[in-house]
Write an enzyme that holds these catalytic residues in place. Structure first.
Site, PDB file in Angstrom:
ATOM      1  N   TYR B 295       0.851  -1.200   0.000  1.00 42.04           N
ATOM      2  CA  TYR B 295       0.000   0.000   0.000  1.00 42.04           C
ATOM      3  C   TYR B 295       0.880   1.241   0.000  1.00 42.04           C
ATOM      4  O   TYR B 295       1.740   1.415   0.871  1.00 42.04           O
ATOM      5  CB  TYR B 295      -0.881  -0.029   1.245  1.00 42.04           C
ATOM      6  CG  TYR B 295      -2.102   0.856   1.188  1.00 42.04           C
ATOM      7  CD1 TYR B 295      -3.303   0.364   0.692  1.00 42.04           C
ATOM      8  CD2 TYR B 295      -2.067   2.166   1.652  1.00 42.04           C
ATOM      9  CE1 TYR B 295      -4.436   1.154   0.658  1.00 42.04           C
ATOM     10  CE2 TYR B 295      -3.196   2.962   1.623  1.00 42.04           C
ATOM     11  CZ  TYR B 295      -4.386   2.451   1.124  1.00 42.04           C
ATOM     12  OH  TYR B 295      -5.502   3.237   1.094  1.00 42.04           O
ATOM     13  N   TYR B 345      -5.700   5.575  -7.038  1.00 39.60           N
ATOM     14  CA  TYR B 345      -5.952   5.373  -5.609  1.00 39.60           C
ATOM     15  C   TYR B 345      -7.377   4.869  -5.457  1.00 39.60           C
ATOM     16  O   TYR B 345      -8.330   5.642  -5.476  1.00 39.60           O
ATOM     17  CB  TYR B 345      -5.763   6.698  -4.865  1.00 39.60           C
ATOM     18  CG  TYR B 345      -6.139   6.660  -3.403  1.00 39.60           C
ATOM     19  CD1 TYR B 345      -5.332   6.023  -2.468  1.00 39.60           C
ATOM     20  CD2 TYR B 345      -7.307   7.276  -2.953  1.00 39.60           C
ATOM     21  CE1 TYR B 345      -5.674   5.997  -1.132  1.00 39.60           C
ATOM     22  CE2 TYR B 345      -7.658   7.255  -1.611  1.00 39.60           C
ATOM     23  CZ  TYR B 345      -6.840   6.615  -0.706  1.00 39.60           C
ATOM     24  OH  TYR B 345      -7.184   6.603   0.620  1.00 39.60           O
TER      25      TYR B 345
END
Ligand SMILES: [Zn+2]
Lengths: 322, 391
Positions: B295, B345
């Site tokens: 991430y 994102y």
């Protein structure tokens, strides 16, 4: 000052009482039955003819608090064209004060209504006060009064006040940009939620004390605080008053985006207090490029308003050491 | 009991909308489109679906998505809290439901207009006003001026630099690598737009020590993942991405983005909780894994994750990334799709989809012989992770 809002308010108030609007139905038992049932009012003078006849009323009467019920417009009813609250609401909504909250309602009853009586109601604008900055947003307080009549006899009155306000910026709307990176945002500051477990801290800042929670059972110091000690399980939190001295443990220089109530750039420091716990706050009184980890700082209190004082940090001055 | 989940379920389908800055349609439509695409990819119909999982933050309820797709009945629905930390946990929920017989085909989804609608990068005034324990937590940070995700990460990053001698150039190497990977991914927002370390260093400060190019983009889009039993997945069109491990984690004195009150401010102990479970469940370790989907909403936490997952020693990640290790030709390529810094994102869900493509052999930047992929979810928050395997 004669802006459209004040002007309209003056005109409507001067017009005085509106034309009386009649109730849809006479005062009647079925409506009373429903109302007392919903309100849990078991007084037999409203619903039991025999017992009502033996009461001081000598017969069935209506609950006085139902005054407004008789003249409700119903699901599809329209306000009268000269209804002052309706007219004032329209003017304020056009000016952007689109939200409403009722703030006061005072009712006065002159007598009990009898079953079968035909009621009318009139309305009058008492005043419009504003603009006021409230917790909900900027707005105007609109006060109206209603009088209920049977024939020409006033039977009940009500003073009713609402706040018509412009809601504070909603979260999904983009933050209003400042004109320059160094500008100050005109938005109000972000306020903390204060709860039962944290009120002691904010009560402290308001009188210039930096309070650290300390367990009444084992003495564990803890920040941020909570209701139960993670060490011993006690639910007996106390606090001590910090000396307000510490060192910068880490820090951020905030450049973007704009922050309500702050000029850019600004420094936020995580400070390790001499007593042990860490605490976050804005660091002022020093150029951002001179801030470093280990910098000795002391607390300073910045009063926002009557309800909120923020703890902040500044470099230690001479003589502020222990 | 431990390990009983391993191998029980597999990802059989992935789907996504385009990734943009202004989708021009509702979040519900993005969710419905991505779920429909994922089901088509899995060779399944909406009527096969009996479970749905999403993020607490997602604005599209399970039943709303089910209505749009004509899913006749759901026997399992669940949501995971803590922002991007939910990503891999949605798949864990699905796998657990399948392993216990609560559902047979579970769709995990995340869809939002995070750029054209509510932008997370802005000051989240409303988050400070919630009358909840989270609202109280935020009361120690937001009013003090620490009110954006970038600023909250910057506070960790500054201390990490102080403790281990890391520099903003070390963070920049992560950004440069992600953008290089995205440059050859046509689905990436930053397709054909690589950056140099000099450009990273010259980009403006957001929250010092974070530059603009340390921060992931804001995107509109949706991603959906179809999970079913490993057995059933083997009969479906694509090679299954078997869920070898799935875990959640939170650490001591845990806050959302503001765990500043622990003894040590340089680690992500919640990711350590996840990592230990992942390796134990999957029966492999960092030495066996050749690909990571980590991430990457902010570059410093990519370094810390490498340490928490055991790919390098604590404080050594800056040396680990210095020599091209995390590039496509390196020893541990990270985010071949370009990650959230480069592709989009979508709260970590696009990373799971990339891991599936790498297992299938259908990625644009396809790596050789990928047996296992480790995938992580949001950092700085209670989080989750997966190990996906080819068999
Ligand atoms: Zn205690």
């Amino acid at each position: 000052m004669s802006d459209p809002i004040t002007e309209t308010a003056r005109r409507i108030a001067a017009a005085g009482e509106s034309v009386r609007t009649p109730a849809r139905d006479p005062v009647n038992r079925p409506m009373i039955n429903n109302w007392v049932e919903a309100m849990g009012d078991a007084n037999p003078v409203y619903t039991d003819p025999d017992r009502a006849a033996r009461s001081v009323h000598n017969g069935l009467v209506a609950p006085p608090a139902m005054a407004q019920v008789w003249t409700m417009r119903g699901l599809h009813g329209q306000r009268a064209a000269d209804d002052p609250l309706g007219v004032m609401t329209k003017v304020l909504e056009d000016a952007g004060f689109t939200s409403v909250v009722a703030t006061n309602c005072e009712q006065t009853y002159h007598r009990y209504l009898l079953h079968g009586e035909q009621v009318t109601v009139s309305a009058r604008l008492e005043n419009v006060v504003g603009p006021k900055n409230t917790a909900l947003g900027e707005g105007y307080f609109v006060t109206t009064s209603n009088t209920w009549y049977v024939g020409d006899e006033p039977v009940a009155e009500m003073l009713f006040r609402v706040l018509k306000f412009r809601p504070s910026r909603r979260p999904e709307e983009p933050a209003s940009p400042t004109t320059a990176e160094s500008g100050t945002s005109s938005e109000p500051v972000i306020r903390p939620v204060i709860g039962k477990d944290t009120a002691y801290f904010w009560e402290g800042t308001s009188i210039g004390e930096l309070r650290i929670q300390r367990c009444g059972g084992c003495g564990l110091m803890r920040h941020p605080p909570g209701p139960m000690c993670p060490e011993c399980g006690a639910t007996n939190p106390k606090f001590l008053v910090s000396h307000g001295l510490g060192e910068v443990y880490s820090y951020v220089v905030h450049h973007h985006p704009p922050m309500p109530g702050k000029a850019l750039p600004y420094v936020v420091a995580l400070v390790e207090l001499d007593e042990g716990p860490r605490m976050l706050g804005e660091l002022t009184g020093i150029a951002p490029e001179e801030v470093h980890i280990g910098l000795p700082v002391e607390v300073a209190f910045v009063r926002v308003d009557d309800e909120l004082t923020m703890p902040t940090w500044r470099p230690r001055t001479e003589g502020s050491g222990r | 009991m431990t390990g009983s989940l391993s191998g029980a379920a597999a990802i059989a389908g992935i789907g996504a909308t385009e990734f943009s800055k202004d989708s021009g349609r509702s979040e519900l439509q993005l969710a419905a489109e991505s779920v429909r695409a994922a089901l088509a990819d899995a060779g399944l119909d909406p009527s096969d679906v009996d479970g749905m999982v999403t993020f607490t933050m997602d604005a599209n309820s399970e039943i709303a998505v089910a209505r749009e797709l004509g899913v006749p009945a759901l026997s399992f629905f669940s949501r995971i809290n803590f922002g991007g930390g939910a990503a891999c946990a949605t798949v864990q929920q699905a796998a657990m439901a399948i392993a216990t017989g609560m559902a047979e085909v579970v769709v995990c989804y995340r869809a939002f207009n995070e750029r054209s609608g509510q932008r997370f990068g802005r000051v989240q005034t409303a988050a400070a006003r919630q009358p909840t324990s989270t609202g109280l937590d935020n009361g120690w940070h937001y009013p003090m001026g620490l009110a954006t995700p970038a600023a909250t990460v910057a506070m960790f990053a500054r201390r990490y630099m102080h403790e281990y001698g890391a520099t903003t150039e070390d963070f920049g190497r992560v950004a440069v690598t992600m953008r290089r990977h995205a440059a050859s991914n046509p689905n990436a927002w930053f397709y054909q737009r690589p950056i140099t370390l000099e450009e990273h260093q010259a980009s403006r400060w957001i929250a010092e020590p974070l530059h603009l190019l340390d921060c992931c983009q804001e995107s509109d889009g949706g991603v959906a993942i179809v999970v079913t039993s490993a057995e059933r997945a083997r009969d479906l069109p694509h090679p299954p991405a078997v869920i070898a491990a799935a875990a959640q984690g939170s650490g001591p004195d845990q806050f959302v983005m503001n765990s500043y009150y622990r003894d040590d401010l340089t680690g992500l102990p919640e990711m350590g909780v996840v990592a230990r479970q992942l390796w134990r469940q999957a029966g492999v370790g960092p030495q066996d894994v050749r690909l990571g989907i980590l991430y990457d909403h902010f570059t410093p936490f990519v370094l810390v994750q490498l340490e928490e997952l055991g790919f390098c020693e604590r404080g050594q990640a800056r040396e680990f990334v210095a020599d091209g290790t995390i590039g496509l030709d390196g020893r541990l390529p990270l985010n071949p799709h370009g990650g959230q810094l480069g592709e989009a994102y979508i709260h970590g869900m696009n990373g799971i989809a990339e891991a599936v493509r790498q297992i299938r052999g259908s990625a644009v930047n396809q790596l050789e012989d990928t047996e296992h992929v480790v995938v992580t979810a949001g950092t700085g928050v209670p989080t989750s992770g997966l190990v996906l395997a080819r068999s």
